[in-house]
Each structure stands twice: as C-alpha cells, then as structure tokens.
Write an enzyme that holds these catalytic residues in place. Structure first.
Site, PDB file in Angstrom:
ATOM      1  N   CYS A   2       8.576 -10.460  14.090  1.00 41.53           N
ATOM      2  CA  CYS A   2       8.352  -9.925  12.747  1.00 41.53           C
ATOM      3  C   CYS A   2       6.854  -9.822  12.487  1.00 41.53           C
ATOM      4  CB  CYS A   2       8.967 -10.852  11.713  1.00 41.53           C
ATOM      5  SG  CYS A   2      10.706 -11.160  12.010  1.00 41.53           S
ATOM      6  N   ARG A  27       4.581  -3.589  17.318  1.00 48.41           N
ATOM      7  CA  ARG A  27       5.184  -4.840  17.772  1.00 48.41           C
ATOM      8  C   ARG A  27       6.693  -4.712  17.944  1.00 48.41           C
ATOM      9  NH1 ARG A  27       2.158  -9.527  15.690  1.00 48.41           N
ATOM     10  NH2 ARG A  27       4.147 -10.470  15.179  1.00 48.41           N
ATOM     11  N   TRP A  75      12.114  -8.083  13.117  1.00 48.85           N
ATOM     12  CA  TRP A  75      12.707  -7.969  14.464  1.00 48.85           C
ATOM     13  C   TRP A  75      13.857  -8.967  14.415  1.00 48.85           C
ATOM     14  CZ3 TRP A  75      12.497  -5.767  19.288  1.00 48.85           C
ATOM     15  CH2 TRP A  75      12.924  -6.523  20.375  1.00 48.85           C
ATOM     16  N   ASN A 101       7.724 -14.939   9.058  1.00 48.93           N
ATOM     17  CA  ASN A 101       7.640 -14.625  10.479  1.00 48.93           C
ATOM     18  C   ASN A 101       7.845 -15.944  11.229  1.00 48.93           C
ATOM     19  OD1 ASN A 101       6.992 -13.628  12.990  1.00 48.93           O
ATOM     20  ND2 ASN A 101       4.811 -13.404  12.584  1.00 48.93           N
ATOM     21  N   GLY A 102       8.841 -16.011  12.091  1.00 48.70           N
ATOM     22  CA  GLY A 102       9.105 -17.250  12.826  1.00 48.70           C
ATOM     23  C   GLY A 102      10.594 -17.551  12.819  1.00 48.70           C
ATOM     24  N   GLU A 482      10.724 -11.323  42.606  1.00 42.51           N
ATOM     25  CA  GLU A 482      10.143 -10.817  41.358  1.00 42.51           C
ATOM     26  C   GLU A 482       8.640 -10.573  41.512  1.00 42.51           C
ATOM     27  OE1 GLU A 482      10.999  -9.480  38.771  1.00 42.51           O
ATOM     28  OE2 GLU A 482       9.535  -9.898  37.191  1.00 42.51           O
ATOM     29  N   LYS A 486       6.875  -6.976  40.765  1.00 35.99           N
ATOM     30  CA  LYS A 486       5.759  -6.787  39.837  1.00 35.99           C
ATOM     31  C   LYS A 486       4.647  -6.001  40.525  1.00 35.99           C
ATOM     32  CE  LYS A 486       6.927  -7.339  36.566  1.00 35.99           C
ATOM     33  NZ  LYS A 486       8.293  -7.682  36.412  1.00 35.99           N
ATOM     34  N   GLU A 489       5.707  -2.214  41.125  1.00 40.68           N
ATOM     35  CA  GLU A 489       5.951  -1.338  39.968  1.00 40.68           C
ATOM     36  C   GLU A 489       4.685  -1.006  39.188  1.00 40.68           C
ATOM     37  OE1 GLU A 489       7.943  -4.642  36.929  1.00 40.68           O
ATOM     38  OE2 GLU A 489       8.514  -2.556  36.706  1.00 40.68           O
ATOM     39  N   HIS A 505      13.673 -12.539  62.580  1.00 37.15           N
ATOM     40  CA  HIS A 505      14.820 -11.667  62.875  1.00 37.15           C
ATOM     41  C   HIS A 505      14.453 -10.196  62.736  1.00 37.15           C
ATOM     42  CE1 HIS A 505      17.406 -15.144  63.280  1.00 37.15           C
ATOM     43  NE2 HIS A 505      16.793 -15.636  62.205  1.00 37.15           N
ATOM     44  N   LYS A 604      10.976   1.687  29.914  1.00 33.43           N
ATOM     45  CA  LYS A 604      11.175   0.303  29.502  1.00 33.43           C
ATOM     46  C   LYS A 604      12.651  -0.064  29.529  1.00 33.43           C
ATOM     47  CE  LYS A 604      10.082  -3.753  28.035  1.00 33.43           C
ATOM     48  NZ  LYS A 604       9.681  -4.652  29.123  1.00 33.43           N
TER      49      LYS A 604
HETATM   50  C1  AGP Z   1      10.933  -5.035  35.370  1.00 36.89           C
HETATM   51  O1  AGP Z   1       9.591  -5.171  35.182  1.00 36.89           O
HETATM   52  C2  AGP Z   1      11.537  -3.770  35.031  1.00 36.89           C
HETATM   53  N1  AGP Z   1      10.941  -3.085  34.000  1.00 36.89           N
HETATM   54  C3  AGP Z   1      13.048  -3.657  35.204  1.00 36.89           C
HETATM   55  O2  AGP Z   1      13.350  -4.103  36.497  1.00 36.89           O
HETATM   56  C4  AGP Z   1      13.953  -4.365  34.189  1.00 36.89           C
HETATM   57  O3  AGP Z   1      13.883  -5.746  34.353  1.00 36.89           O
HETATM   58  C5  AGP Z   1      15.400  -3.840  34.368  1.00 36.89           C
HETATM   59  O4  AGP Z   1      15.420  -2.461  34.136  1.00 36.89           O
HETATM   60  C6  AGP Z   1      16.390  -4.541  33.486  1.00 36.89           C
HETATM   61  O5  AGP Z   1      16.118  -4.343  32.142  1.00 36.89           O
HETATM   62  P1  AGP Z   1      16.854  -5.177  31.018  1.00 36.89           P
HETATM   63  O6  AGP Z   1      16.459  -6.604  31.213  1.00 36.89           O
HETATM   64  O7  AGP Z   1      16.324  -4.603  29.730  1.00 36.89           O
HETATM   65  O8  AGP Z   1      18.319  -4.970  31.204  1.00 36.89           O
END
Ligand code: AGP
Length: 609
Positions: A2, A27, A75, A101-102, A482, A486, A489, A505, A604
């Site tokens: 928020c 935000r 939010w 907010n909180g 992960e 990172k 991507e 292997h 996103k």
């Molecule tokens: C990760 O940095 C990505 N943007 C992507 O792998 C993401 O985690 C994936 O699309 C899942 O999204 P969600 O958690 O909103 O379901």
C-alpha cells in the site's frame, strides 16, 4: 504494498492527494481512496481499480473541498480488492478516518474484542480495527487516542489519522513501515514513499519505529509513545523523481533484492506465535493429515525452482513423499493424483496460465489444494482450497527475487508445520527449525552486506563469458537452478545448472580453459563430494567461483573467487544462498548494459500458454 499520503495547508487537498497517489501507482495497487476534512465533516471517496476512476469520481479532486486530507493506494492483503475494503476507513461515530500501510497481525483478536464492545465493521481488512480502537480510546485528545490504540497493535503500520475535532491536523504513527514527513511553508505533508512528496517539497524528516507526529500547516511535532517530543533532523532530497520511484535504486530488481530481509520478515513473523507455526485460514486436522499420502508441488520458472528447494525441506522434516512438477508438463501428464494428494501451487502473480491449468486438472482428480501466492484475489488464490499469502509486496522487475525467497519462507514454514502435526521430528528439532526460519531475514541481510562490495568486481570479471555452469548437490543444486535462471534471463549469458555428481556423466566434456563454474557448497553433508567436483573442474582449466560459508577453508582454498555466506541451517539455506546469486546476475547484466527490469522476450506474468 500500500501507499499513503497526507496533506494539510492552504491549498485544496484532494488534487494534491490524487497527484501523490498517482506517483505511488508504480508500486502496484488494486484500489484507492481519499478522505478530506471540510466544515468539521469528513468526505471519504474510495473505489476499486485505477486512480483515474477516483479522479473521475471527484472531478480531479475539485468536487471535494477541504484543505486537509489523507489518501491511500491499496494492495490487497486482508480481504479482496473491493470498494468496502479500500481505505480510508471511518470510525462508527464518523469522527475519524484512517489510512494504513502494513499488516496488523493481531487484528482478529482485536476485531473480536471490538465487536463484543458493540463496534460494527464494514470491511474485511485488518486496518479497520485501528480506527475503532482510536474511537474507543478517544477522550478529547487525538494524540493520546492514537498512542493508546497503537500500543494495542502488533505487526507493522504507517498510519494517517484525521479527526473532525482537529480541523487542520493529521496524526501519523509508524512501526516497521516507512513514513516520511515533508516540510513546506504554511503546508506540510507525509507519505509512505518520497516519490509522492518530491514535487511539493524536498525537505523531509524520517519517522522512526514507535514514533508519532502531529502534522499541521504551522508545523510538524514529533513525539514518542509516552507523548514526549522528539527532535528530528531535516534532510534535503536531491534525487530526481524517476530515481525516487525506485527508492533511489537504479533498478526495481535491485530495490526488490534489497527488500528481501523485510519481505521475508513480513512473510514469516505473523506465522510464528509462541514458538508454534500456524497459518491463518489453513489448518490440517489429524484425520486429514493421515489421509494424505503424497504432496505434489506445481509451478513454473522460479516458482518451480522454489518448489525444488521446498521439496527437500518437506521430505526431510515430514517424511512424506513430495514430487515437484512443472505446471506446463503436469497439465498434460494424466497425473497420478487423487483425493489423497495435497497439491501445493506456487505462483507470485497467481495468474500464470500453465499453473492455473495444472491446478484445475489436479482439482478435478480430487486433490486438496494449497496456494502460495503473492497477489490477493488472483486466479490461483480464488481456485485454491487454502491460500497462504507471501507478503512480498508488489514485484515489478520481471526477474523475481523477493517472490522466490518469500515462497521458500512459506514452504519452510509449511514443512515445519506439517512436521509438528505429524510428530515426525522431536520437539527440539521443531524448535530449532522455528528459530532457523526466524533468522532467515537477518541472514539475508548479512549475505547482502558481506558481498555488496565484492559482487560488482566479480561481475566485471565474469561478464564477458559466453556461458556459465552452476553446480551443487542437494539443497545447493536446488539453488543453483534458480541462480542459473537469474543469470540467463537478465544477462543473456547461457547459464546452466548441473547436479555436481552428474558432471562425469557427460557435462565435464564441456569444461575447458577459462570456463566459469559457480560451485555452491553450503550443504555440509555433501561438501566433500562437491569439493572433488571443483578439483575436477579446475584440473580442466575452469575458473571456479565458490559460494560457501565464510569460514569454510576447505572450499575457499580450492576456489578462484568466493561468495561468502553466514553459517545457517542446511535445510533452509537456499533462501539465503540465492541472494548473492541474484546480485551476481544483476551486476553482470548491468556490466553488459542489459535492460534489467524488462529483459527481452519476457513478461512479468505469463498469462498465455
Ligand atoms: C523468474 O524470474 C521469472 N520471471 C519466471 O520464471 C516466473 O517465476 C514464472 O513465470 C512463474 O511466475 P508466477 O510465480 O507469477 O507464477
């Protein structure tokens, strides 16, 4: 998260409040509202959706007279995004309006107490208890009522309070939620974020936890919980507005990485009470637990990788078989899922198309579903039998960071909760797990501090390579998945993760002079084994960047470079170990001049298959 704003002065308040709210839009929010005091009466206007709707409803604020007011972007956390749940909230006697907010952690107990005393509630929010508490404690002195009400709260808050008996003053309070006071000439402001203030004033004061202020056109008086005055220094803001939106950080990703101690704290602390893990709105009875013969975790991308790390914790602590399935695969797999399956669905956005489809498929086969989601009111949350929210706040950078670590935090809490219910660990181990989970936010901060200076330098060393290998075993392997994602991507360097034991292997054929290998070594059960793999890679010319405890001489002596971490409980280590790897990817991408917050070809939220 928020956002809040407040104004008192000689100008009409509503247009200033709306402008401030627009500055907070970045935000993320799902509803917004303002309250303005005029002629000893409060006008509250709030609405679900965009600030443009609120502007339209108030004719850009012109239709709402008054020179003192408060505003809010919400939010959703407690309660869906609706007009009723939007802030400001009013007291039953119409004397007070509050924005917050909180998260008020003890709101359920307070709500029960207030209902018992005859107060009526119009929303499902945690916030509404605050305004009724202030009304309850009001005996003609607003300052005193705000202090007494705040003393009853647990959790985090930045509050703005209007009272019809104080026609030009707004009261504010802060605990574990940002609150900035803006000093003008004949007018004063407050906001949760500097962004909302900089176009009006660059002279600000920062309220600290446990502090309050009375903000009037004549000045700002700050006081502590006993009512005693507190002296504050005025700071001059020199950032431009665009930088302020990112809180002074160059990118949202950097801001969100730095928010991880706070985000994990917000996710963890409300779920531990008197040494026990509990989830609001989710409990498994003994009978129900007995009937579960397996857990299936499903998700996409980073959320899937969080599931890979979570599986290790759940299996270790609960001795229940866990499988982690890519949602895009599970949906077409004719899966072996029935009413004895507990399906754990992980999604930051709650809108990922494959995740939703897999969830529907498993539900149709009888699975009980628990969703771990960041966005309240999202599709995944709506479909689930139970929801456990990650309180990460909105995540704007495409590359998830705090989304991942808060998902892990929930999975660790869930593992410990289930272990407690099943009795699969002795009490001492349960207590140790609770303590270890509690320490995650602090350890993340330590991991950031330990590596903040070295990572930009390491990034310069590794940024020109065409590919990077990440290796590890067990928990370290889960994190390496992960870490590699990172890197690829946001920096577009080809980065792959391999279970260290698999090198021989096939993959080791690719190791040649100068090949960077990021070797994760935080799992002491298998350190010796991974050290052997490091030696094998080095023998073939690899440059090894080890991620290990700062006092792990055995690993450090073999590596070319080191990312040093504080010691921590192995089974929960991924939540900390990942943070410097996020930072490494960030600094490498920055060196390469990449568009970090919006990497090419990525969205996103992947709402299509
Ligand atoms: C990760 O940095 C990505 N943007 C992507 O792998 C993401 O985690 C994936 O699309 C899942 O999204 P969600 O958690 O909103 O379901």
């Amino acid at each position: 998260m928020c956002g809040i704003i407040g104004y008192t002065g000689t100008e009409q308040a509503a247009p200033i409040l709306l402008d401030g709210l627009r500055k907070l839009e970045y935000r993320g929010y799902d509803s917004a509202g303002i309250a303005v005091l005029y002629d000893n009466a409060l006008t509250v206007c709030k609405i679900t959706g965009r600030i443009a709707n609120l502007s339209e409803k108030t004719e850009d604020g012109k239709a709402t007279p008054g020179q003192v007011g408060i505003g809010h972007t919400r939010w959703a956390t407690h309660g869906a995004p609706t007009d009723e749940n939007a802030h400001p909230h009013k007291s039953n006697d119409g004397r007070f309006a509050v924005v917050h907010n909180g998260i008020i952690e003890n709101y359920q107990a307070l709500r029960a107490e207030l209902v018992e005393k005859g107060y009526t509630f119009e929303s499902e929010t945690d916030t509404e208890v605050v305004v009724h508490l202030i009304e309850m404690y009001y005996e003609g002195d607003v300052k005193n009522a705000v202090i007494r009400a705040s003393a009853r709260l647990r959790g985090s808050w930045a509050l703005g309070v209007l009272c019809t008996d104080c026609p030009d003053t707004v009261y504010v309070a802060r605990e574990a939620s940002p609150l900035i006071l803006g000093a003008g000439v004949g007018e004063n402001y407050f906001a949760s974020d500097i962004t909302a203030l900089v176009s009006y004033t660059r002279n600000v004061m920062y309220l600290d936890d446990g502090e309050f202020a009375a903000v009037s056109p004549a000045g700002i008086t700050i006081f502590d919980g006993t009512g005693r005055p507190v002296e504050k220094k005025l700071h001059r803001i020199t950032w431009d507005v665009a930088a302020a939106e990112k809180g002074g950080y160059e990118h949202f990703m950097l801001k969100e990485m730095m928010e991880q101690p706070r985000a994990t704290e917000a996710t963890i602390s409300p779920r531990i009470r008197d040494g026990e893990v509990f989830f609001e709105g989710f409990a498994l009875g003994e009978e129900e637990l007995r009937s579960i013969d397996k857990i299936v975790i499903t998700a996409c991308g980073s959320a899937y990788y969080a599931g890979c790390a979570g599986k290790i914790a759940i299996e270790r602590l609960c001795r229940i078989p866990v499988s982690v399935e890519l949602a895009s695969e599970l949906r077409y797999a004719d899966p072996l899922i029935d009413e004895h399956t507990l399906l754990v669905v992980l999604s930051q956005s709650g809108e990922t198309a494959d995740t939703i489809a897999a969830m529907k498929e498993c539900k149709a086969r009888g699975a009980r579903t628990v969703a771990v989601v960041n966005v309240v009111g999202s599709t995944v949350a709506a479909l689930a039998d139970h929801v456990i929210y990650t309180w990460a706040g909105p995540e704007i950078a495409v590359a998830t960071t705090k989304g991942y670590t808060t998902q892990l935090s929930v999975l660790y809490l869930l593992a410990t909760y289930l272990a407690g219910k099943k009795g699969s660990v002795p009490r001492e181990r349960y207590d140790a797990c609770v303590a270890a989970i509690r320490s995650i936010p602090k350890l993340i901060q330590e991991a950031i501090d330990l590596n903040a200076a070295a990572l930009p330098r390491l990034a310069r060393k590794y940024c020109d390579h065409a590919s990077m290998f990440y290796i590890g075993r067990n928990t370290d392997y889960a994190v390496s998945l992960e870490g590699a994602l990172k890197m690829k991507e946001i920096s577009y360097i080809h980065a792959e993760s391999y279970a260290a034991g698999e090198l021989k292997h096939g993959t080791i054929a690719l190791i040649e002079e100068g090949q960077p290998v990021v070797a994760l070594c935080c799992n002491e059960d298998v350190t010796e084994k991974t050290v052997s793999n490091i030696v094998e890679c080095k023998a073939r010319g690899a440059e090894v960047l080890a991620v290990t405890f700062r006092d792990n001489g055995r690993v450090i002596s073999q590596a070319d470079d080191v990312i040093a971490l504080p010691r921590m409980e192995t089974v929960f280590s991924p939540a900390v170990e990942i943070v410097p790897l996020q930072m490494l990817a960030y600094y490498v991408a920055r060196e390469r001049g990449c568009d970090i917050d919006k990497p090419k070809n990525l969205a996103k939220s992947v709402t299509v298959e």
